[in-house]
Design an enzyme around this catalytic site. Sequence first.
Site, PDB file in Angstrom:
ATOM      1  N   HIS A 111      12.730   5.101   4.614  1.00  0.00           N
ATOM      2  CA  HIS A 111      11.912   3.989   4.126  1.00  0.00           C
ATOM      3  C   HIS A 111      11.532   4.221   2.665  1.00  0.00           C
ATOM      4  CE1 HIS A 111       7.860   1.891   3.866  1.00  0.00           C
ATOM      5  NE2 HIS A 111       8.652   0.913   4.281  1.00  0.00           N
ATOM      6  N   HIS A 125       9.295  -2.012  -4.287  1.00  0.00           N
ATOM      7  CA  HIS A 125       8.706  -2.647  -3.110  1.00  0.00           C
ATOM      8  C   HIS A 125       7.889  -3.886  -3.452  1.00  0.00           C
ATOM      9  CE1 HIS A 125       5.544  -3.392  -0.118  1.00  0.00           C
ATOM     10  NE2 HIS A 125       6.525  -3.170   0.729  1.00  0.00           N
ATOM     11  N   ASP A 128      14.162  -2.042  -1.265  1.00  0.00           N
ATOM     12  CA  ASP A 128      13.459  -3.313  -1.440  1.00  0.00           C
ATOM     13  C   ASP A 128      13.913  -3.859  -2.790  1.00  0.00           C
ATOM     14  OD1 ASP A 128      11.750  -3.222   0.913  1.00  0.00           O
ATOM     15  OD2 ASP A 128      10.671  -1.620  -0.098  1.00  0.00           O
TER      16      ASP A 128
HETATM   17  O1  G3P Z   1      11.551  -3.339   5.576  1.00  0.00           O
HETATM   18  C1  G3P Z   1      10.962  -2.576   6.568  1.00  0.00           C
HETATM   19  C2  G3P Z   1       9.656  -2.192   6.042  1.00  0.00           C
HETATM   20  O2  G3P Z   1       9.906  -1.585   4.807  1.00  0.00           O
HETATM   21  C3  G3P Z   1       8.821  -3.399   5.878  1.00  0.00           C
HETATM   22  O3  G3P Z   1       7.673  -3.114   5.270  1.00  0.00           O
HETATM   23  O4  G3P Z   1       6.313  -3.609   3.364  1.00  0.00           O
HETATM   24  O5  G3P Z   1       7.420  -1.407   3.546  1.00  0.00           O
HETATM   25  O6  G3P Z   1       8.745  -3.415   2.988  1.00  0.00           O
HETATM   26  P1  G3P Z   1       7.544  -2.874   3.708  1.00  0.00           P
HETATM   27 CA    CA Z   2      11.036  -2.865   3.121  1.00  0.00          CA
END
Ligand code: G3P
Ligand code: CA
Length: 348
Positions: A41, A83, A70
Amino acid sequence: MQRFQTLFRPIFGAIAMSVVLGASLPTSAVAQSNEKVVVAHRGASGYLPEHTLAAKAMAYAMGADYIEQDVVMTKDDQLLVIHDTTLDRTTDVAEKFPSRARADGKFYVVDFTLAEILTLDVSEGFQTVDGEKEPYYSSRFPLGKATFKMHTLAQEIELIQGLNQSMGRDVGIYPELKSPAFHAQNGKDLGRAVLQVLKDYGYTKKSDRVFVQTFEFDELKRVHDILMPELGIDLPLVQLIGGDESKWMLSESGIKEIAAYADGVGPEKSMLVGENSSKGRVEITDFVSLAHAQGMQVHPYTFRLDEGQLPDFADSFEQMLDIYLFDIGIDGVFTDFPDRAVEFIRSH
Ligand code: G3P
Ligand code: CA
């Protein structure tokens, strides 16, 4: 009406007994697969600042199956891996471009060229309190140490594909279309641009090591119905689920509607358990079995081991993974700590 299976689980042992309340929980071929995937992540973001190439290389070395990007578009239509749609949380933009905030006080990626953005230094996420920067996660990589920069989607794909050649592996990418509607309001077609880059780098079909994800259902449908056919590609799609506005997606009818477009779903992980879950007694919703019945994989987010990040029903990061992966039956995890998830799955 949400239905639960209640899992009674001794804190130090395997399942002692399970009681089904409401729906029966069929186990599909997807659920029976042992191929649980680890999605890094924002990279190995528990150890290095998120979405830096250093964090991505570290995640690769830790054995992640997929590495997440992202994606947000700049003023000059470049695809930046970041992000937030703003630069405030992870860069020194306020110091370098103090006059460029919008009326809301924020510095938007879409208002800066890539050349301008590359002058910024990137750090662990922080908030400013009384003029001082405070990290959101105090035990992570320190603020003000080392130098990190941002990069484009193409640059990150080249890193991962290059490592795939030099390491003899086939690690996948997991790009997220960040706030497509916001981009459209600012005259940008983020979805089309991301898909074009993916095509340029050889991601064209369902069997390729890629998932394209977004929270916005309307954009997911547009990607599926319009953009991918126009580009002559057909990629695996994941509908992200989070927040009150997406609660409709948790129902059986909602899951069936998503399955018409998506190959997988990415819910916030707390959505898969009842709010009254406690140690040794986890209430499991029927979401995973319903998604599996529709042929979709389930990749919840975000598994963290920082202080305060464990749910009440788990004593450790590994026990949390055990419950989600092998009791609830999810197919993969988004985690900031890919090494710990890879090791847990390998040793299971
Ligand atoms: O995309 C999965 C997860 O990353 C979603 O939450 O806010 O970290 O992009 P976020
Ligand atoms: Ca994400």
